[in-house]
Scaffold this motif. Sequence first.
Motif, PDB file in Angstrom:
ATOM      1  N   LEU A 240       0.858  -1.192   0.000  1.00 46.24           N
ATOM      2  CA  LEU A 240       0.000   0.000   0.000  1.00 46.24           C
ATOM      3  C   LEU A 240       0.888   1.233   0.000  1.00 46.24           C
ATOM      4  N   SER A 241       0.522   2.203  -0.822  1.00 45.88           N
ATOM      5  CA  SER A 241       1.286   3.449  -0.830  1.00 45.88           C
ATOM      6  C   SER A 241       0.668   4.425   0.183  1.00 45.88           C
ATOM      7  N   TYR A 242       1.444   5.457   0.497  1.00 43.34           N
ATOM      8  CA  TYR A 242       0.927   6.493   1.396  1.00 43.34           C
ATOM      9  C   TYR A 242      -0.336   7.108   0.809  1.00 43.34           C
ATOM     10  N   ASP A 243      -0.335   7.344  -0.511  1.00 43.76           N
ATOM     11  CA  ASP A 243      -1.500   7.975  -1.145  1.00 43.76           C
ATOM     12  C   ASP A 243      -2.753   7.112  -1.003  1.00 43.76           C
ATOM     13  N   GLU A 244      -2.572   5.785  -1.092  1.00 47.08           N
ATOM     14  CA  GLU A 244      -3.736   4.898  -0.915  1.00 47.08           C
ATOM     15  C   GLU A 244      -4.258   4.945   0.521  1.00 47.08           C
ATOM     16  N   LEU A 245      -3.336   5.097   1.456  1.00 51.65           N
ATOM     17  CA  LEU A 245      -3.754   5.185   2.865  1.00 51.65           C
ATOM     18  C   LEU A 245      -4.600   6.439   3.088  1.00 51.65           C
ATOM     19  N   VAL A 246      -4.105   7.545   2.577  1.00 50.36           N
ATOM     20  CA  VAL A 246      -4.811   8.824   2.774  1.00 50.36           C
ATOM     21  C   VAL A 246      -6.165   8.816   2.050  1.00 50.36           C
ATOM     22  N   ALA A 247      -6.237   8.068   0.935  1.00 50.31           N
ATOM     23  CA  ALA A 247      -7.467   8.062   0.131  1.00 50.31           C
ATOM     24  C   ALA A 247      -8.441   6.953   0.557  1.00 50.31           C
ATOM     25  N   ALA A 248      -8.152   6.278   1.672  1.00 47.61           N
ATOM     26  CA  ALA A 248      -9.011   5.162   2.094  1.00 47.61           C
ATOM     27  C   ALA A 248     -10.389   5.662   2.517  1.00 47.61           C
ATOM     28  N   ASP A 249     -11.395   4.780   2.322  1.00 43.76           N
ATOM     29  CA  ASP A 249     -12.720   5.077   2.886  1.00 43.76           C
ATOM     30  C   ASP A 249     -12.663   4.920   4.401  1.00 43.76           C
ATOM     31  N   GLU A 250     -12.031   3.815   4.813  1.00 41.33           N
ATOM     32  CA  GLU A 250     -11.890   3.495   6.237  1.00 41.33           C
ATOM     33  C   GLU A 250     -10.489   2.927   6.434  1.00 41.33           C
ATOM     34  N   ALA A 251     -10.003   2.984   7.670  1.00 41.46           N
ATOM     35  CA  ALA A 251      -8.746   2.308   8.006  1.00 41.46           C
ATOM     36  C   ALA A 251      -8.792   1.971   9.489  1.00 41.46           C
ATOM     37  N   PHE A 252      -8.042   0.938   9.858  1.00 38.95           N
ATOM     38  CA  PHE A 252      -7.972   0.583  11.285  1.00 38.95           C
ATOM     39  C   PHE A 252      -6.677  -0.165  11.555  1.00 38.95           C
ATOM     40  N   ILE A 253      -6.282  -0.187  12.821  1.00 35.60           N
ATOM     41  CA  ILE A 253      -5.123  -0.987  13.203  1.00 35.60           C
ATOM     42  C   ILE A 253      -5.602  -2.137  14.092  1.00 35.60           C
ATOM     43  N   THR A 254      -4.809  -3.210  14.083  1.00 34.93           N
ATOM     44  CA  THR A 254      -5.195  -4.402  14.838  1.00 34.93           C
ATOM     45  C   THR A 254      -4.024  -4.871  15.699  1.00 34.93           C
ATOM     46  N   ALA A 255      -4.328  -5.278  16.923  1.00 31.66           N
ATOM     47  CA  ALA A 255      -3.319  -5.851  17.812  1.00 31.66           C
ATOM     48  C   ALA A 255      -4.020  -6.464  19.013  1.00 31.66           C
ATOM     49  N   THR A 256      -3.300  -7.320  19.705  1.00 33.67           N
ATOM     50  CA  THR A 256      -3.826  -7.906  20.935  1.00 33.67           C
ATOM     51  C   THR A 256      -4.197  -6.799  21.923  1.00 33.67           C
ATOM     52  N   SER A 257      -3.386  -5.742  21.962  1.00 39.69           N
ATOM     53  CA  SER A 257      -3.670  -4.641  22.894  1.00 39.69           C
ATOM     54  C   SER A 257      -4.803  -3.755  22.370  1.00 39.69           C
ATOM     55  N   TYR A 258      -4.769  -3.398  21.104  1.00 42.67           N
ATOM     56  CA  TYR A 258      -5.755  -2.476  20.520  1.00 42.67           C
ATOM     57  C   TYR A 258      -7.052  -3.182  20.113  1.00 42.67           C
ATOM     58  N   GLY A 268      -3.538  14.575   9.875  1.00 40.91           N
ATOM     59  CA  GLY A 268      -4.467  15.701  10.017  1.00 40.91           C
ATOM     60  C   GLY A 268      -5.578  15.721   8.980  1.00 40.91           C
ATOM     61  N   ARG A 269      -5.548  14.799   8.011  1.00 39.62           N
ATOM     62  CA  ARG A 269      -6.625  14.764   6.995  1.00 39.62           C
ATOM     63  C   ARG A 269      -7.603  13.638   7.309  1.00 39.62           C
ATOM     64  N   ALA A 270      -8.874  14.004   7.444  1.00 41.22           N
ATOM     65  CA  ALA A 270      -9.895  12.997   7.768  1.00 41.22           C
ATOM     66  C   ALA A 270     -10.035  12.011   6.618  1.00 41.22           C
ATOM     67  N   LEU A 271     -10.262  10.746   6.941  1.00 39.58           N
ATOM     68  CA  LEU A 271     -10.545   9.749   5.902  1.00 39.58           C
ATOM     69  C   LEU A 271     -11.923  10.048   5.296  1.00 39.58           C
ATOM     70  N   ARG A 272     -12.236   9.354   4.183  1.00 37.19           N
ATOM     71  CA  ARG A 272     -13.483   9.674   3.458  1.00 37.19           C
ATOM     72  C   ARG A 272     -14.726   9.459   4.305  1.00 37.19           C
ATOM     73  N   MET A 273     -14.701   8.404   5.141  1.00 36.70           N
ATOM     74  CA  MET A 273     -15.880   8.126   5.960  1.00 36.70           C
ATOM     75  C   MET A 273     -15.574   8.426   7.417  1.00 36.70           C
ATOM     76  N   PRO A 274     -16.557   8.942   8.159  1.00 34.22           N
ATOM     77  CA  PRO A 274     -16.318   9.161   9.586  1.00 34.22           C
ATOM     78  C   PRO A 274     -16.048   7.823  10.284  1.00 34.22           C
ATOM     79  N   ALA A 275     -15.060   7.813  11.191  1.00 28.59           N
ATOM     80  CA  ALA A 275     -14.682   6.557  11.879  1.00 28.59           C
ATOM     81  C   ALA A 275     -15.585   6.316  13.091  1.00 28.59           C
ATOM     82  N   PRO A 276     -15.915   5.069  13.397  1.00 33.12           N
ATOM     83  CA  PRO A 276     -15.615   3.889  12.602  1.00 33.12           C
ATOM     84  C   PRO A 276     -16.568   3.743  11.423  1.00 33.12           C
TER      85      PRO A 276
END
Length: 305
Positions: A240-258, A268-276
């Motif tokens: 994934l490129s940085y540009d694809e990340l910024v242009a995502a509809d949604e994004a999330f991170i995953t971990a045992t802790s999170y 500082g730029r909001a993704l296309r859809m309000p999270a979550p």
Amino acid sequence: MERLVWRDGELVAWDSATISALAHPMQRGALVFDVLSFHDVTHVGRGVAVFRLREHVERFLRSLGLIGLTSPFGVGDLCAATCATVASTGLRDGLIRISGFVPTIEADVVPRSPEASVVIAAYARTDFPKKHASPPCLSIQVPRDVRKAAPDAIPPLAKVSAAYLGPMIARGRALSAGFDEVVLLDRDGHVAEAPTANLFVVRDGALSTPPLGNILDGITRDTILALAREEGLAAEERHLSYDELVAADEAFITATSYLVAPIASIDGRALRMPAPGPITARLKARFHRVLSGDDPRAAEWLTTV
Ligand code: PMP
């Protein structure tokens, strides 16, 4: 109840799980570890259960091997020890940390004996003071001055403390600048992962996550890929490129802790859809059902202690 940890075959007092400040892992950053979670599944008659126990223990042993250390304990020994440690706490919900290290003081970077000491501790998620509690949706910074270590510098599949130094510096700066978390790029400029979490993006209803090669093989990542496909969603591992990340509809991170933590903005730029967004919310809810025992997948992924 006296707090205990498992150390090299026996449950001992929590305070005795110490090593010298001069010991090898302290001086060389060669502490191998893994973090697991346990959950209260009494309402489905399963008591207290550890999530994907065997996979975590196997990853721990793989990490030791990748940095040239050996374990006197096999998968079965460490699975049983993990369950005994959780049971000894009386807790119904929390985290487990397995640590492997050479406890002796060493002059050379390579210890005289590669055999690791193993310590297992179980604790409540709130046991350790946390200065920076994560908000429900994250504002992410993608630093340009700190990148994920090259795979031929530190093996990305080794969960070893030295690998967290760059991420620690980057996250520290980002927190000071008012962000909640960082996502690091790799040496080629592809999106890699957060300091202790993997990354997913959603675009036009399809999920993408970076492939193995420059990231840790997160067990939550693997779980979300499996659940997404079961839900009939397209889910692929690709660069994934940085540009694809910024242009995502949604994004999330995953971990045992999170678990699943929705991302609201990148630099500082909001993704296309309000999270979550809807897909993030759906996968997060499904994952929580698995962890609480209320999902068919729970039978396979939860081990009663
Ligand atoms: N990447 C890194 C570098 C990590 O430290 C972690 C936390 N173990 C993860 C990803 C997420 O892995 P998991 O889902 O197995 O907790």
